[in-house]
Scaffold this active site. Structure first.
Site, short mmCIF file in Angstrom:
data_model
loop_
_atom_site.label_atom_id
_atom_site.label_comp_id
_atom_site.label_asym_id
_atom_site.label_seq_id
_atom_site.Cartn_x
_atom_site.Cartn_y
_atom_site.Cartn_z
N HIS A 23 0.83 -1.20 0.00
CA HIS A 23 0.00 0.00 0.00
C HIS A 23 0.87 1.26 0.00
CE1 HIS A 23 -2.55 3.02 2.35
NE2 HIS A 23 -3.09 2.95 1.16
N GLU A 43 2.17 1.86 -3.46
CA GLU A 43 1.14 2.46 -4.32
C GLU A 43 1.20 3.99 -4.22
OE1 GLU A 43 -3.13 3.91 -3.46
OE2 GLU A 43 -2.99 1.77 -3.03
N HIS A 44 1.28 4.51 -3.01
CA HIS A 44 1.37 5.96 -2.82
C HIS A 44 2.61 6.52 -3.50
CE1 HIS A 44 -1.59 7.25 0.43
NE2 HIS A 44 -1.85 5.96 0.28
N GLU A 50 -4.26 7.76 6.96
CA GLU A 50 -5.26 6.84 6.42
C GLU A 50 -5.55 5.72 7.42
OE1 GLU A 50 -4.37 5.28 2.59
OE2 GLU A 50 -4.44 7.23 1.58
#
Length: 325
Positions: free
Chosen positions: A71, A74-75, A154
């Site tokens: 994840h 991805e950023h 997040e």
């Protein structure tokens, strides 16, 4: 407040096979360029193009102790500067040439979607090619620290998923790739280094793991020509190992746990057919009927809300029925 979570593991009865099969044709072109699977689906009714890039890598591929790395990666792909440290990030370039873009990471995939006018297609494929040509020197250390803070935020905002995370950790054994939250924990994300990210992206975000889908206001010939121009020289890189999936044991009976939720929550977990399995289509229909029936009970008696979702990943999906009271 700390409230109880009840988890029941049950066998999902095998539904009857559907009596009718629907057949349809889809006008599309599929080809492989430098290892990338490219699917072109023209749609003359649209004025826009949609470009989706999916990598067959997700949180199931996270190394032990570094959950959340996929994840995080991805950023950081949006933060690459392939044209030099003084040039704009790829995320800035996407904002300039597209109408909108988004990305998500699941247990098994990382997916990027972009929408734009047809005239921007060449620029979009240039950006996709930059992701597929990753080099560590394109990722500034400062971007890693900036996005680390964004990922931590997040995780804090997703605290309402604590009940689901508890269920997943209960159903899947500790050595199973789906046992851990997709985003990891704040402690794990805080420990991920620039070198960790570079090693992971280099091993897993490779052309051979990529599926590119281009749909909308395009012609097959146009897309094939542009894709060959952008992707013909993509470097080949060694493929990182895929995770192993130990079997999930069912029938352990109810489990009671505590986590922070607004209302007491009951979750029932069932084994569910894998996607594209022979019985999956009929099972999806059965779930829809059950969901409709369950929805009618909301607001009656003590049930405040209810939902049915398919959870876990593609290799070992589960059906989750949730109700708050």
């Amino acid at each position: 407040m700390a409230s109880a979570i009840a988890v029941t593991a049950c066998w999902l009865p095998r539904p009857e096979r559907p009596r009718e099969t629907l057949h349809y044709e889809q006008r599309a072109v599929l080809l492989t360029i430098s290892g990338v699977s490219v699917l072109v689906a023209p749609d003359e009714t649209s004025r826009l193009v949609s470009v989706g890039l999916r990598f067959n890598v997700g949180s199931a591929h996270d190394p032990p102790g570094k959950h959340g790395l996929a994840h995080f990666a991805e950023h950081l792909l949006f933060a690459l500067r392939p044209n030099g440290p003084e040039e704009p990030e790829l995320g800035t370039e996407l904002s300039r040439v597209s109408l909108g873009y988004n990305a998500f990471t699941s247990y098994d995939w990382t997916h990027f979607t972009t929408y734009a006018y047809q005239s921007a297609l060449g620029d979009l494929l240039r950006i996709e090619a930059a992701w597929l040509s990753f080099r560590c020197d394109q990722l500034p250390e400062a971007a890693v620290e900036r996005e680390r803070d964004a990922v931590r935020n997040e995780l804090r905002e997703a605290s309402n998923e604590s009940a689901l995370n508890l269920v997943m950790a209960t159903v899947y054994p500790a050595d199973h790739p789906y046992h851990h939250p997709i985003g990891g924990t704040e402690a794990e994300v805080s420990a991920i280094t620039h070198a960790d990210v570079c090693t992971f992206i280099d091993a897993y975000y490779t052309p051979e793991r990529a599926i590119l889908v281009i749909a909308g206001d395009v012609t097959s010939d146009e897309v094939v020509m542009l894709a060959k121009e952008r992707f013909a020289q993509l470097p080949s890189r060694p493929r990182g190992p895929d995770p192993k999936f130990p079997p999930v044991a069912w029938g352990g009976g109810p489990f009671r746990g505590e986590t922070r939720v607004e209302h007491p929550t009951v979750v029932m977990a069932f084994p569910f057919p894998k996607e594209f399995a022979e019985e999956r289509a009929a099972a999806d229909v059965w779930v829809g009927l059950w969901e409709s029936e369950l929805g009618e009970q909301v607001g009656k008696g003590t049930i405040l809300s209810a939902s049915i979702d398919v959870g876990g990943g593609a290799k070992a999906p589960i059906l989750l029925a949730r109700a708050t009271v």
